[in-house]
Design an enzyme around this catalytic site. Structure first.
Site, PDB file in Angstrom:
ATOM      1  N   ASN A 101      81.681   7.773 -25.592  1.00  0.00           N
ATOM      2  CA  ASN A 101      81.656   6.573 -25.791  1.00  0.00           C
ATOM      3  C   ASN A 101      80.413   6.719 -27.802  1.00  0.00           C
ATOM      4  O   ASN A 101      79.476   7.408 -27.288  1.00  0.00           O
ATOM      5  CB  ASN A 101      80.648   6.170 -25.367  1.00  0.00           C
ATOM      6  CG  ASN A 101      81.004   4.561 -25.647  1.00  0.00           C
ATOM      7  OD1 ASN A 101      80.127   4.000 -26.748  1.00  0.00           O
ATOM      8  ND2 ASN A 101      80.737   3.002 -24.723  1.00  0.00           N
ATOM      9  N   LYS A 107      76.898   5.279 -27.373  1.00  0.00           N
ATOM     10  CA  LYS A 107      76.182   5.463 -26.360  1.00  0.00           C
ATOM     11  C   LYS A 107      75.593   7.180 -26.781  1.00  0.00           C
ATOM     12  O   LYS A 107      74.635   6.991 -26.794  1.00  0.00           O
ATOM     13  CB  LYS A 107      76.797   6.378 -24.708  1.00  0.00           C
ATOM     14  CG  LYS A 107      77.449   4.970 -24.335  1.00  0.00           C
ATOM     15  CD  LYS A 107      77.729   5.927 -22.532  1.00  0.00           C
ATOM     16  CE  LYS A 107      77.982   4.618 -21.907  1.00  0.00           C
ATOM     17  NZ  LYS A 107      79.018   5.283 -21.052  1.00  0.00           N
ATOM     18  N   ASP A 124      76.814   6.572 -16.970  1.00  0.00           N
ATOM     19  CA  ASP A 124      77.433   5.440 -17.024  1.00  0.00           C
ATOM     20  C   ASP A 124      77.038   4.139 -16.383  1.00  0.00           C
ATOM     21  O   ASP A 124      75.592   4.576 -16.191  1.00  0.00           O
ATOM     22  CB  ASP A 124      77.830   5.812 -14.949  1.00  0.00           C
ATOM     23  CG  ASP A 124      79.314   5.209 -15.075  1.00  0.00           C
ATOM     24  OD1 ASP A 124      80.757   4.722 -15.824  1.00  0.00           O
ATOM     25  OD2 ASP A 124      79.246   4.221 -14.293  1.00  0.00           O
ATOM     26  N   SER A 125      77.374   3.933 -17.127  1.00  0.00           N
ATOM     27  CA  SER A 125      76.517   2.307 -17.177  1.00  0.00           C
ATOM     28  C   SER A 125      77.114   0.753 -17.717  1.00  0.00           C
ATOM     29  O   SER A 125      78.438   0.598 -17.434  1.00  0.00           O
ATOM     30  CB  SER A 125      75.525   2.226 -18.983  1.00  0.00           C
ATOM     31  OG  SER A 125      76.700   2.655 -19.825  1.00  0.00           O
ATOM     32  N   PHE A 135      77.146  -1.708 -29.977  1.00  0.00           N
ATOM     33  CA  PHE A 135      78.131  -1.277 -29.272  1.00  0.00           C
ATOM     34  C   PHE A 135      78.917  -2.120 -27.956  1.00  0.00           C
ATOM     35  O   PHE A 135      77.850  -2.626 -27.165  1.00  0.00           O
ATOM     36  CB  PHE A 135      78.362  -0.199 -29.026  1.00  0.00           C
ATOM     37  CG  PHE A 135      78.152   0.210 -27.708  1.00  0.00           C
ATOM     38  CD1 PHE A 135      76.555   0.762 -28.065  1.00  0.00           C
ATOM     39  CD2 PHE A 135      78.331   0.686 -26.819  1.00  0.00           C
ATOM     40  CE1 PHE A 135      76.266   1.411 -27.092  1.00  0.00           C
ATOM     41  CE2 PHE A 135      77.808   1.463 -25.690  1.00  0.00           C
ATOM     42  CZ  PHE A 135      76.159   1.371 -25.996  1.00  0.00           C
ATOM     43  N   TYR A 159      78.808  -4.904 -25.387  1.00  0.00           N
ATOM     44  CA  TYR A 159      78.490  -6.653 -24.982  1.00  0.00           C
ATOM     45  C   TYR A 159      76.744  -6.466 -26.105  1.00  0.00           C
ATOM     46  O   TYR A 159      76.776  -8.171 -25.828  1.00  0.00           O
ATOM     47  CB  TYR A 159      78.130  -6.335 -24.096  1.00  0.00           C
ATOM     48  CG  TYR A 159      79.718  -5.978 -22.872  1.00  0.00           C
ATOM     49  CD1 TYR A 159      79.896  -7.421 -22.773  1.00  0.00           C
ATOM     50  CD2 TYR A 159      79.536  -5.048 -22.308  1.00  0.00           C
ATOM     51  CE1 TYR A 159      81.635  -7.314 -22.158  1.00  0.00           C
ATOM     52  CE2 TYR A 159      81.251  -4.892 -20.947  1.00  0.00           C
ATOM     53  CZ  TYR A 159      82.338  -5.892 -20.817  1.00  0.00           C
ATOM     54  OH  TYR A 159      83.100  -5.435 -20.678  1.00  0.00           O
ATOM     55  N   LYS A 180      66.105  -1.828 -30.161  1.00  0.00           N
ATOM     56  CA  LYS A 180      66.811  -1.537 -29.221  1.00  0.00           C
ATOM     57  C   LYS A 180      66.838  -0.529 -28.626  1.00  0.00           C
ATOM     58  O   LYS A 180      66.642  -0.235 -26.839  1.00  0.00           O
ATOM     59  CB  LYS A 180      68.694  -1.461 -29.189  1.00  0.00           C
ATOM     60  CG  LYS A 180      69.402  -1.435 -28.245  1.00  0.00           C
ATOM     61  CD  LYS A 180      70.780  -1.234 -27.591  1.00  0.00           C
ATOM     62  CE  LYS A 180      71.014  -1.277 -26.465  1.00  0.00           C
ATOM     63  NZ  LYS A 180      72.791  -1.275 -26.949  1.00  0.00           N
ATOM     64  N   HIS A 226      68.149  -0.668 -21.386  1.00  0.00           N
ATOM     65  CA  HIS A 226      68.494   0.344 -19.993  1.00  0.00           C
ATOM     66  C   HIS A 226      68.587   1.729 -20.273  1.00  0.00           C
ATOM     67  O   HIS A 226      68.560   2.369 -19.340  1.00  0.00           O
ATOM     68  CB  HIS A 226      69.861  -0.640 -19.219  1.00  0.00           C
ATOM     69  CG  HIS A 226      70.912  -0.214 -20.393  1.00  0.00           C
ATOM     70  ND1 HIS A 226      70.857  -0.906 -21.502  1.00  0.00           N
ATOM     71  CD2 HIS A 226      72.133   0.095 -20.432  1.00  0.00           C
ATOM     72  CE1 HIS A 226      71.948  -1.178 -22.055  1.00  0.00           C
ATOM     73  NE2 HIS A 226      72.572  -0.523 -21.517  1.00  0.00           N
TER      74      HIS A 226
HETATM   75  P1  ITT Z   1      81.801   7.342 -21.169  1.00  0.00           P
HETATM   76  O1  ITT Z   1      82.566   7.034 -19.819  1.00  0.00           O
HETATM   77  O2  ITT Z   1      82.744   8.981 -22.119  1.00  0.00           O
HETATM   78  O3  ITT Z   1      80.925   7.493 -21.382  1.00  0.00           O
HETATM   79  P2  ITT Z   1      82.571   4.600 -21.418  1.00  0.00           P
HETATM   80  O4  ITT Z   1      82.478   3.556 -22.286  1.00  0.00           O
HETATM   81  O5  ITT Z   1      84.115   4.277 -20.894  1.00  0.00           O
HETATM   82  O6  ITT Z   1      82.265   5.989 -21.765  1.00  0.00           O
HETATM   83  P3  ITT Z   1      81.729   4.041 -18.820  1.00  0.00           P
HETATM   84  O7  ITT Z   1      82.679   3.942 -18.269  1.00  0.00           O
HETATM   85  O8  ITT Z   1      79.901   4.273 -18.828  1.00  0.00           O
HETATM   86  O9  ITT Z   1      81.520   4.455 -20.790  1.00  0.00           O
HETATM   87  O10 ITT Z   1      81.623   2.603 -19.772  1.00  0.00           O
HETATM   88  C1  ITT Z   1      80.137   1.538 -20.251  1.00  0.00           C
HETATM   89  C2  ITT Z   1      80.837   0.212 -20.504  1.00  0.00           C
HETATM   90  O11 ITT Z   1      79.405  -0.825 -20.818  1.00  0.00           O
HETATM   91  C3  ITT Z   1      80.504   0.250 -21.839  1.00  0.00           C
HETATM   92  O12 ITT Z   1      82.069   0.743 -22.700  1.00  0.00           O
HETATM   93  C4  ITT Z   1      80.337  -0.947 -22.504  1.00  0.00           C
HETATM   94  O13 ITT Z   1      81.260  -2.237 -23.179  1.00  0.00           O
HETATM   95  C5  ITT Z   1      79.591  -1.709 -21.317  1.00  0.00           C
HETATM   96  N1  ITT Z   1      77.689  -0.878 -22.485  1.00  0.00           N
HETATM   97  C6  ITT Z   1      77.356  -0.302 -21.274  1.00  0.00           C
HETATM   98  N2  ITT Z   1      75.768  -0.058 -22.368  1.00  0.00           N
HETATM   99  C7  ITT Z   1      75.562  -0.332 -23.018  1.00  0.00           C
HETATM  100  C8  ITT Z   1      74.819  -1.545 -24.315  1.00  0.00           C
HETATM  101  O14 ITT Z   1      73.639  -0.636 -24.639  1.00  0.00           O
HETATM  102  N3  ITT Z   1      75.627  -1.971 -25.138  1.00  0.00           N
HETATM  103  C9  ITT Z   1      76.351  -2.538 -25.447  1.00  0.00           C
HETATM  104  N4  ITT Z   1      77.092  -2.743 -24.376  1.00  0.00           N
HETATM  105  C10 ITT Z   1      77.112  -1.510 -23.139  1.00  0.00           C
END
Ligand code: ITT
Length: 206
Positions: free
Chosen positions: A9, A12, A69-70, A152, A154, A175, A180
């Site tokens: 991502n 991130k 993971d977030s 990015f 939400y 930010k 978080h």
């Molecule tokens: P990786 O597993 O490769 O790290 P991913 O996007 O699949 O990438 P996650 O499974 O952790 O990662 O999903 C996190 C989702 O939560 C991410 O795609 C966003 O939609 C949301 N998210 C997490 N942190 C965020 C942030 O700071 N701002 C906005 N959306 C966020």
């Protein structure tokens, strides 16, 4: 010391890079190591998923690896989308589609019931298998429409009352002070500094 940020991502990745600035590390991302395996996120918690991603990448690359993971837990949706945040609108959904789905699920819900929490769990795993993990949270309110261009996921819907702006309206610098992810990473900087010290000592000892 080289460390790998184990995420695909881009949003991130940029934030984590900023958050570890100042540490004497060389940062690699998965784009620098195209042959790494894709980790399927099968876990039921952020913790499980973050650890799994960092473990796989650390054992494959033999380098200290950081995984995040977030996601967003919306009060009215009883914690959804949670660990499914990246796939809320379907397996290959993009940010725009996930945001639309969130607005659809909250149609007619008043502002007083639109509270939500961004959660982030970051795991640091060494090639020797030493594990550290930290969490961070940030409270906000889901807006009725997208606002702002930064960030990015939400971010355009996540309104932070203290700043009267969505995450996407706040500069990346702000930010990265209150998010978080910033809170989780702050705790792990201490751990990374320790690794650096240990590495320096073992290099000096030869
Ligand atoms: P990786 O597993 O490769 O790290 P991913 O996007 O699949 O990438 P996650 O499974 O952790 O990662 O999903 C996190 C989702 O939560 C991410 O795609 C966003 O939609 C949301 N998210 C997490 N942190 C965020 C942030 O700071 N701002 C906005 N959306 C966020």
């Amino acid at each position: 010391m080289e460390i790998v940020i184990a995420t695909r991502n881009e949003g991130k990745l940029q934030e984590i890079k900023e958050l570890i600035k100042g540490l004497q590390v060389e940062v690699l991302s998965l784009k620098d190591i195209p042959e790494v395996p894709v980790v399927r996120e099968g876990g039921s918690s952020f913790r499980e998923n973050a650890l799994m991603k960092a473990e796989v990448i650390a054992s494959f690359t033999k380098k200290v690896s950081i995984a995040d993971d977030s996601g967003l837990a919306v009060d009215f949706l009883k914690g959804e989308p949670g660990v499914y945040s990246a796939r809320f609108a379907g397996e290959d959904a993009n940010d725009g589609e996930n945001n639309k789905e969130l607005l659809r699920r909250l149609e007619g819900v008043p502002i007083s019931k639109r509270g939500a929490t961004f959660r982030c769990v970051i795991a640091v795993v060494t090639p020797e298998g030493k594990k550290d993990i930290a969490e961070g949270e940030c409270r906000g309110i889901i807006q009725f429409e997208e606002k702002g261009e930064f960030g990015f996921g939400y971010d355009p819907l996540f309104f932070v009352p203290e700043y009267r702006r969505t995450f996407a309206e706040l500069s990346p610098e702000i930010k990265n002070k209150i998010s978080h992810r910033a809170k989780a990473m702050e705790k792990l900087r201490v751990v990374l500094k320790e690794y650096l010290k240990t590495e320096k000592t073992s290099v000096e000892k030869g």
